[in-house]
Scaffold this motif. Structure first.
Motif, PDB file in Angstrom:
ATOM      1  N   THR A  78      45.912   7.525 -40.558  1.00 43.45           N
ATOM      2  CA  THR A  78      47.281   7.706 -41.015  1.00 43.45           C
ATOM      3  C   THR A  78      47.323   7.505 -42.525  1.00 43.45           C
ATOM      4  OG1 THR A  78      48.059   6.851 -38.921  1.00 43.45           O
ATOM      5  CG2 THR A  78      49.660   6.979 -40.673  1.00 43.45           C
ATOM      6  N   LEU A  79      47.292   8.626 -43.251  1.00 41.31           N
ATOM      7  CA  LEU A  79      47.315   8.561 -44.713  1.00 41.31           C
ATOM      8  C   LEU A  79      48.735   8.377 -45.238  1.00 41.31           C
ATOM      9  CD1 LEU A  79      44.842  11.443 -45.636  1.00 41.31           C
ATOM     10  CD2 LEU A  79      44.377   9.008 -45.465  1.00 41.31           C
ATOM     11  N   LEU A  80      49.697   8.837 -44.451  1.00 37.60           N
ATOM     12  CA  LEU A  80      51.090   8.783 -44.886  1.00 37.60           C
ATOM     13  C   LEU A  80      51.927   8.297 -43.709  1.00 37.60           C
ATOM     14  CD1 LEU A  80      52.741   9.602 -47.435  1.00 37.60           C
ATOM     15  CD2 LEU A  80      53.142  11.776 -46.319  1.00 37.60           C
ATOM     16  N   PRO A  81      52.414   7.060 -43.773  1.00 37.61           N
ATOM     17  CA  PRO A  81      53.214   6.568 -42.650  1.00 37.61           C
ATOM     18  C   PRO A  81      54.479   7.399 -42.461  1.00 37.61           C
ATOM     19  CG  PRO A  81      53.137   4.954 -44.453  1.00 37.61           C
ATOM     20  CD  PRO A  81      52.289   6.112 -44.855  1.00 37.61           C
ATOM     21  N   ALA A 104      47.156  19.543 -49.888  1.00 33.16           N
ATOM     22  CA  ALA A 104      47.534  18.145 -49.652  1.00 33.16           C
ATOM     23  C   ALA A 104      48.226  17.993 -48.293  1.00 33.16           C
ATOM     24  CB  ALA A 104      48.444  17.647 -50.778  1.00 33.16           C
ATOM     25  N   ILE A 105      49.104  18.936 -47.947  1.00 35.71           N
ATOM     26  CA  ILE A 105      49.765  18.922 -46.633  1.00 35.71           C
ATOM     27  C   ILE A 105      48.710  18.997 -45.526  1.00 35.71           C
ATOM     28  CG2 ILE A 105      51.203  20.289 -45.050  1.00 35.71           C
ATOM     29  CD1 ILE A 105      52.850  21.119 -47.547  1.00 35.71           C
ATOM     30  N   LEU A 106      47.772  19.932 -45.667  1.00 32.92           N
ATOM     31  CA  LEU A 106      46.718  20.084 -44.667  1.00 32.92           C
ATOM     32  C   LEU A 106      45.865  18.824 -44.550  1.00 32.92           C
ATOM     33  CD1 LEU A 106      45.215  23.692 -45.001  1.00 32.92           C
ATOM     34  CD2 LEU A 106      46.412  22.694 -43.067  1.00 32.92           C
ATOM     35  N   ALA A 107      45.513  18.235 -45.689  1.00 32.86           N
ATOM     36  CA  ALA A 107      44.670  17.037 -45.671  1.00 32.86           C
ATOM     37  C   ALA A 107      45.346  15.901 -44.909  1.00 32.86           C
ATOM     38  CB  ALA A 107      44.337  16.601 -47.100  1.00 32.86           C
ATOM     39  N   VAL A 108      46.622  15.681 -45.180  1.00 34.32           N
ATOM     40  CA  VAL A 108      47.358  14.616 -44.501  1.00 34.32           C
ATOM     41  C   VAL A 108      47.480  14.929 -43.009  1.00 34.32           C
ATOM     42  CG1 VAL A 108      49.604  13.463 -44.318  1.00 34.32           C
ATOM     43  CG2 VAL A 108      48.597  13.870 -46.564  1.00 34.32           C
ATOM     44  N   ALA A 109      47.799  16.172 -42.669  1.00 36.10           N
ATOM     45  CA  ALA A 109      47.968  16.557 -41.261  1.00 36.10           C
ATOM     46  C   ALA A 109      46.656  16.445 -40.486  1.00 36.10           C
ATOM     47  CB  ALA A 109      48.532  17.976 -41.161  1.00 36.10           C
ATOM     48  N   VAL A 110      45.563  16.919 -41.076  1.00 35.31           N
ATOM     49  CA  VAL A 110      44.260  16.852 -40.405  1.00 35.31           C
ATOM     50  C   VAL A 110      43.831  15.395 -40.225  1.00 35.31           C
ATOM     51  CG1 VAL A 110      41.789  17.364 -40.665  1.00 35.31           C
ATOM     52  CG2 VAL A 110      43.489  19.153 -41.096  1.00 35.31           C
ATOM     53  N   ALA A 111      43.963  14.607 -41.278  1.00 38.49           N
ATOM     54  CA  ALA A 111      43.576  13.197 -41.176  1.00 38.49           C
ATOM     55  C   ALA A 111      44.412  12.470 -40.125  1.00 38.49           C
ATOM     56  CB  ALA A 111      43.729  12.516 -42.534  1.00 38.49           C
ATOM     57  N   SER A 112      45.692  12.749 -40.098  1.00 40.74           N
ATOM     58  CA  SER A 112      46.568  12.109 -39.113  1.00 40.74           C
ATOM     59  C   SER A 112      46.232  12.561 -37.695  1.00 40.74           C
ATOM     60  CB  SER A 112      48.035  12.424 -39.410  1.00 40.74           C
ATOM     61  OG  SER A 112      48.405  11.901 -40.667  1.00 40.74           O
ATOM     62  N   ASN A 123      56.435  19.818 -42.126  1.00 37.37           N
ATOM     63  CA  ASN A 123      55.315  20.585 -41.575  1.00 37.37           C
ATOM     64  C   ASN A 123      54.240  19.655 -41.029  1.00 37.37           C
ATOM     65  OD1 ASN A 123      56.817  22.509 -42.942  1.00 37.37           O
ATOM     66  ND2 ASN A 123      55.058  23.520 -43.841  1.00 37.37           N
ATOM     67  N   ILE A 124      54.026  18.544 -41.715  1.00 34.57           N
ATOM     68  CA  ILE A 124      52.994  17.599 -41.289  1.00 34.57           C
ATOM     69  C   ILE A 124      53.275  17.148 -39.864  1.00 34.57           C
ATOM     70  CG2 ILE A 124      51.996  15.309 -41.705  1.00 34.57           C
ATOM     71  CD1 ILE A 124      52.561  15.849 -44.739  1.00 34.57           C
ATOM     72  N   GLY A 125      54.528  16.819 -39.595  1.00 35.71           N
ATOM     73  CA  GLY A 125      54.903  16.373 -38.256  1.00 35.71           C
ATOM     74  C   GLY A 125      54.668  17.428 -37.188  1.00 35.71           C
ATOM     75  N   VAL A 126      54.774  18.713 -37.565  1.00 35.38           N
ATOM     76  CA  VAL A 126      54.532  19.810 -36.625  1.00 35.38           C
ATOM     77  C   VAL A 126      53.029  20.057 -36.472  1.00 35.38           C
ATOM     78  CG1 VAL A 126      54.890  22.285 -36.212  1.00 35.38           C
ATOM     79  CG2 VAL A 126      56.740  20.904 -37.154  1.00 35.38           C
ATOM     80  N   TYR A 127      52.293  19.992 -37.581  1.00 36.58           N
ATOM     81  CA  TYR A 127      50.870  20.316 -37.560  1.00 36.58           C
ATOM     82  C   TYR A 127      50.026  19.264 -36.841  1.00 36.58           C
ATOM     83  CZ  TYR A 127      52.045  23.738 -41.231  1.00 36.58           C
ATOM     84  OH  TYR A 127      52.595  24.767 -41.955  1.00 36.58           O
ATOM     85  N   VAL A 128      50.400  17.987 -36.960  1.00 35.44           N
ATOM     86  CA  VAL A 128      49.564  16.916 -36.404  1.00 35.44           C
ATOM     87  C   VAL A 128      49.292  17.100 -34.904  1.00 35.44           C
ATOM     88  CG1 VAL A 128      49.448  14.433 -35.907  1.00 35.44           C
ATOM     89  CG2 VAL A 128      50.051  15.222 -38.196  1.00 35.44           C
ATOM     90  N   PRO A 129      50.318  17.259 -34.044  1.00 35.53           N
ATOM     91  CA  PRO A 129      50.006  17.426 -32.623  1.00 35.53           C
ATOM     92  C   PRO A 129      49.230  18.713 -32.320  1.00 35.53           C
ATOM     93  CG  PRO A 129      52.368  17.672 -33.002  1.00 35.53           C
ATOM     94  CD  PRO A 129      51.764  17.211 -34.283  1.00 35.53           C
ATOM     95  N   VAL A 130      49.507  19.776 -33.089  1.00 38.64           N
ATOM     96  CA  VAL A 130      48.786  21.040 -32.887  1.00 38.64           C
ATOM     97  C   VAL A 130      47.305  20.847 -33.207  1.00 38.64           C
ATOM     98  CG1 VAL A 130      48.553  23.430 -33.691  1.00 38.64           C
ATOM     99  CG2 VAL A 130      50.815  22.461 -33.312  1.00 38.64           C
ATOM    100  N   THR A 170      41.150  23.499 -35.352  1.00 39.99           N
ATOM    101  CA  THR A 170      41.822  23.073 -36.581  1.00 39.99           C
ATOM    102  C   THR A 170      41.253  23.801 -37.796  1.00 39.99           C
ATOM    103  OG1 THR A 170      42.355  20.919 -35.656  1.00 39.99           O
ATOM    104  CG2 THR A 170      42.312  21.074 -38.047  1.00 39.99           C
ATOM    105  N   SER A 171      39.937  24.022 -37.802  1.00 33.90           N
ATOM    106  CA  SER A 171      39.351  24.738 -38.936  1.00 33.90           C
ATOM    107  C   SER A 171      39.854  26.184 -38.982  1.00 33.90           C
ATOM    108  CB  SER A 171      37.823  24.682 -38.893  1.00 33.90           C
ATOM    109  OG  SER A 171      37.343  25.321 -37.734  1.00 33.90           O
TER     110      SER A 171
END
Length: 198
Positions: free
Chosen positions: A64-67, A51-59, A123-130, A139-140
Motif C-alpha cells: 500500500t503505497l498510498l493509503p 505514477a497511477i499505474l505504479a500505485v495501482a500495481v503495487a496496491s 482510477n487507482i481504486g478501480v484498477y487495484v481489484p482488476v 496486469t502487464s
C-alpha cells in the motif's frame, strides 16, 4: 496476448479516462503558441499515468503505497494549479493574446503530471481489484494497453484543440476554462472523498 484482456483493458481505460481528453485539450490549447509545449504535455501525461499505474500495481500485489484516506487530498493538486492559472489569467487580463501566448511558456510537464495523477486517484481504486484478479501476466497486458492508449488520448486531445472551431473557442476562453476545470476537479475530488470532513 489474450485479445479478451486487451478488449477489457481498452474499455476500462476509456471509461476511467474520458475526462482527460477535455483536460488535455485545454492544456494543448494553452500551449498552442509555445515552443516545446506538446512534448511537455505528453511527457507530463505519461509521468502522471505511470505514477497511477505504479500505485495501482503495487496496491494490487500487497504494497500500500498510498493509503485510501490520502486519495481525497490529491484534489489539492489540481485545486492549487487551477488557482495559480486563475491568478495568472487575472494578472495578464489586459495583455493582448499575442503577448500572452508568445515565448516559451505553456503547461509544464510536472503540472500536467500532477493533474493527471490527482484526477486519476479514483482510477487507482478501480484498477487495484482488476489487477489483483488478473495476476502478473494479465496486469502487464493491461499496463501495455494503457500506455499505448495514453498516446491515443494525447493525440485526440491535441486534435480537438487544433480543430478550427474548437481552437478559436479555446484560444478565446481557454485561459478562463482551464482554471475553472482544474478548480472544479480539485473540489470534486476533495468533496467526493470526504476530505476535511466535506
Amino acid at each position: 496476448m489474450d485479445l479478451g484482456i486487451v478488449g477489457q483493458a481498452i474499455g476500462l481505460f476509456a471509461v476511467t479516462n474520458v475526462d482527460d481528453i477535455l483536460i488535455l485539450s485545454l492544456f494543448f490549447a494553452q500551449g498552442a503558441a509555445h515552443t516545446g509545449s506538446t512534448r511537455r504535455i505528453v511527457l507530463g501525461q505519461y509521468l502522471g499515468f505511470i505514477a497511477i499505474l505504479a500505485v495501482a500495481v503495487a496496491s494490487a500485489f500487497g504494497a500500500t503505497l498510498l493509503p485510501d484516506s490520502a486519495i481525497p487530498y490529491l484534489g489539492l493538486l489540481p485545486l492549487a494549479l487551477g488557482l495559480k492559472a486563475a491568478w495568472q489569467a487575472w494578472r495578464h487580463r489586459h495583455e493582448a493574446d499575442e503577448e500572452r501566448e508568445s515565448g516559451e511558456g505553456g503547461p509544464k510537464a510536472v503540472e500536467v503530471a500532477a493533474v493527471t495523477f490527482a484526477n486519476g486517484g479514483d482510477n487507482i481504486g478501480v484498477y487495484v481489484p482488476v489487477f489483483a484478479t488478473a495476476g502478473a501476466g494479465g496486469t502487464s497486458v493491461y499496463a501495455v494497453v494503457f500506455l499505448v492508449l495514453v498516446a491515443v488520448w494525447c493525440f485526440a486531445g491535441r486534435l480537438f484543440a487544433t480543430r478550427p472551431l474548437i481552437a478559436r473557442a479555446l484560444s478565446r476562453w481557454g485561459h478562463v476554462l482551464l482554471p475553472m476545470v482544474l478548480i472544479s476537479i480539485g473540489l470534486l475530488i476533495l468533496i467526493d472523498g470526504g476530505a476535511f470532513g466535506l
